[in-house]
Design a protein around this motif. Structure first.
Motif: not given
Lengths: 221, 366
Positions: A98-99, A102, A147, A151-154, A158-161
């Motif tokens: 997962w890590r 992403y 996600p 996604g990818l909008q930290g 946005e930490f929990n998409p």
């Protein structure tokens, strides 16, 4: 006080005034120790993306090997340690799959697409889209709903998409391949460099073949 | 991104990362998100001390109690990688530490030739995470993301978490259809590595030029995840497991429907599969240790007058000669003072680390 001392004082004051300001400027907006999305070199970023992707998917990395072997274990192509799924896999076994998908591959793809589109490097965009599609498909194969759109909008907090529907994601993956083929077919002056493309040495025809192969595999999936 | 790069130090003087980037210049896939809203840590401490000496300085007593409140501790928070970043520094809540230290030193007997004195120290402390801005547990440090030290609100600092097995309401392990324990989907608390209290006892006995010193350490409580002890046990290499491993047994536990387990497995499977689970690797780390013993002899002045030396002492020293972790299996002789994580805040993890060393020495001091 003689003239020599006066000159020294003036020079020293000038020195303080001129050179001290830099150290008080703390508002440096970029991390000087790493590449930022704005300052990255597009060829090197492509290079890094392909390297990330190949390590991720080829189980070369010890961390995510276990997660990726899971597919082969479940269908007994490999030995599964324990007769039940609950015994064979532990919480955290899939963390690295997962890590690296992403924060390794997909974030690089995102930055690469932004950078390349600023300079109309359509072939770079095409390759990025092929990699993105392949990664997304693999994630859906493993996890189902994942996600993507949020996604990818930290960097915007946005930490929990939220997850997207898996069928929808397959369609997105197919769409990405279609766009990739169009992008790779465009005649442009600056194509892929044979050095930064680690897979096909800058041969866009081979990338198009790959995109079509992935398309057929997705359609028959 | 408007993230500001600044030099930060936390209250221990360690540099803090407040800036970051999501470009992977290597293949680590670890992206730090800058946090421009980070504020400094603030530590306030209250300490009360007491000290007195009695009987012509033959008996001394010191005690102190303290309370340390650390606010806005700067810690790394792990992020869901699907946000594109894996880690960011946050002001991770408050940590309250309460402790007590007591020291006694005494000279029970002394005359011209003979002297016996000792020092007895006792200390105990408790650190509790009193506020945490994130839900659930915050990973602090440790060997793996699913095995390490965590901060959980209301729990001791550095609480150990790892994989736990499923249990029913009465705490009985739940077995699957194969007679083996089932794991929970999420990691859970497996122990608290902080000792309840520590004590040190230092004794010095001298007679004329001879002096015998020894230091005993005692640690009460605290948990230790020991792969060493567990590996020896589950493989049948420890004295406690020297029996026929092919005998059948039924693991204590129940099925998910509440009926008692009736699936027969071999003792080997029970040890290897069931007792090899993370939570069974945690032992109580209470231990007693002979930290140091030394015997020295100082040559008397009458002899030294004829030599160029003003002072000559020869001593034999032994360090870490004996220890006993009372709640570990007897045959393993495990030393819970090892730490696989090396220097850092992580505590309570042994992943087949080499044992501590005994040290002998002879010294001559002039």
């Amino acid at each position: 006080m003689n003239i020599k001392n006066k000159i020294s004082i003036v020079l020293f004051t000038l020195f303080l005034v001129n050179f001290s300001c830099e150290t008080t400027d703390l508002n440096v907006n970029e991390n000087p120790n790493s590449a930022t999305p704005e300052s990255a070199d597009v060829d090197l970023l492509l290079n890094g993306t392909l390297l990330d992707f190949s390590k991720w998917v080829s189980e070369e990395d010890d961390d995510n090997r276990y997660g990726f072997e899971a597919g082969m274990r479940a269908v007994r192509m490999l030995h599964m340690y324990g007769p039940l799924y609950e015994n064979a896999f532990e919480p955290g076994d899939f963390d690295d799959v997962w890590r690296q998908a992403y924060s390794g591959v997909l974030i690089d793809v995102k930055n690469l697409k932004t950078l390349a589109s600023q300079n109309d490097l359509f072939h770079h965009i095409g390759v990025a889209q092929v990699i993105e599609s392949y990664t997304l498909t693999t994630l859906v194969d493993y996890f189902g709903d994942v996600p993507y759109s949020e996604g990818l909008q930290g960097d915007t907090g946005e930490f929990n998409p939220n997850v997207d529907d898996d069928q929808e994601l397959y369609n997105i993956a197919l769409g990405l391949l279609d766009e990739a083929i169009l992008n790779l077919e465009k005649p442009i002056s600056t194509s892929l460099s044979s050095v930064s493309d680690l897979f096909y040495s800058g041969d866009t025809d081979k990338w198009i073949t790959l995109a079509k192969t992935l398309k057929s595999s997705l359609i028959f999936n | 991104m408007g993230v500001q790069a600044r030099a930060w130090l936390d209250s221990n003087g360690n540099p803090v990362n407040v800036n970051g980037s999501n470009v992977n210049i290597n293949d680590s896939g670890i992206n730090r998100l800058g946090n421009p809203d980070l504020t400094p840590e603030l530590v306030s401490e209250l300490e009360l001390g007491l000290e007195f000496k009695l009987l012509n300085n033959k008996l001394g007593f010191e005690a102190s109690v303290y309370k340390k409140d650390a606010k806005d501790q700067i810690l790394d928070q792990r992020l869901d990688p699907s946000a594109g970043y894996t880690v960011t520094a946050i002001n991770a809540g408050n940590l309250l530490t309460k402790g007590i230290e007591i020291g006694v030193n005494a000279i029970p007997y002394e005359n011209d030739n003979f002297r016996w004195d000792f020092i007895l120290n006792f200390d105990a402390y408790e650190s509790t995470v009193t506020k945490l801005p994130v839900d659930g547990a915050l990973f602090l440090s440790g060997p793996f993301s699913n095995l390490g030290n965590f901060a959980i609100e209301g729990q001791p600092f550095n609480t150990m978490m790892g994989q736990v097995i499923q249990r029913d309401d009465n705490g009985n392990p739940i077995v699957g259809t194969d007679g083996l324990y089932l794991l929970q989907d999420e990691i859970g608390v497996i122990g608290d590595p902080n000792p309840d209290w520590n004590s040190t006892f230092i004794n010095n006995i001298s007679y004329k030029g001879f002096k015998l010193s020894m230091q005993w350490d005692y640690t009460h409580g605290g948990d230790m995840y020991s792969a060493t002890a567990n590996t020896l046990l589950i493989r049948g290499l420890a004295g406690e497991t020297a029996f026929d491993r092919s005998i059948p047994l039924i693991a204590p536990g129940v099925f998910a429907n509440g009926n008692p387990n009736n699936i027969q497995i071999s003792a080997n499977d029970h040890y290897w599969e069931n007792l090899g689970n993370t939570e069974f690797k945690v032992y109580d780390a209470t231990s007693i240790r002979l930290r140091e013993i030394s015997l020295s002899y100082s040559f008397p002045e009458e002899i030294l007058n004829k030599t160029p030396f003003g002072n000559l002492t020869i001593s034999a020293i032994g360090n870490n000669l004996w220890f006993k972790a009372v709640n570990f299996p007897d045959s393993i002789n495990f030393d819970p003072s090892v730490n696989s994580e090396g220097v850092g805040n992580s505590r309570g993890f042994d992943l087949l680390t080499g044992p501590t060393a005994k040290r002998y020495g002879i010294s001559l001091r002039a």
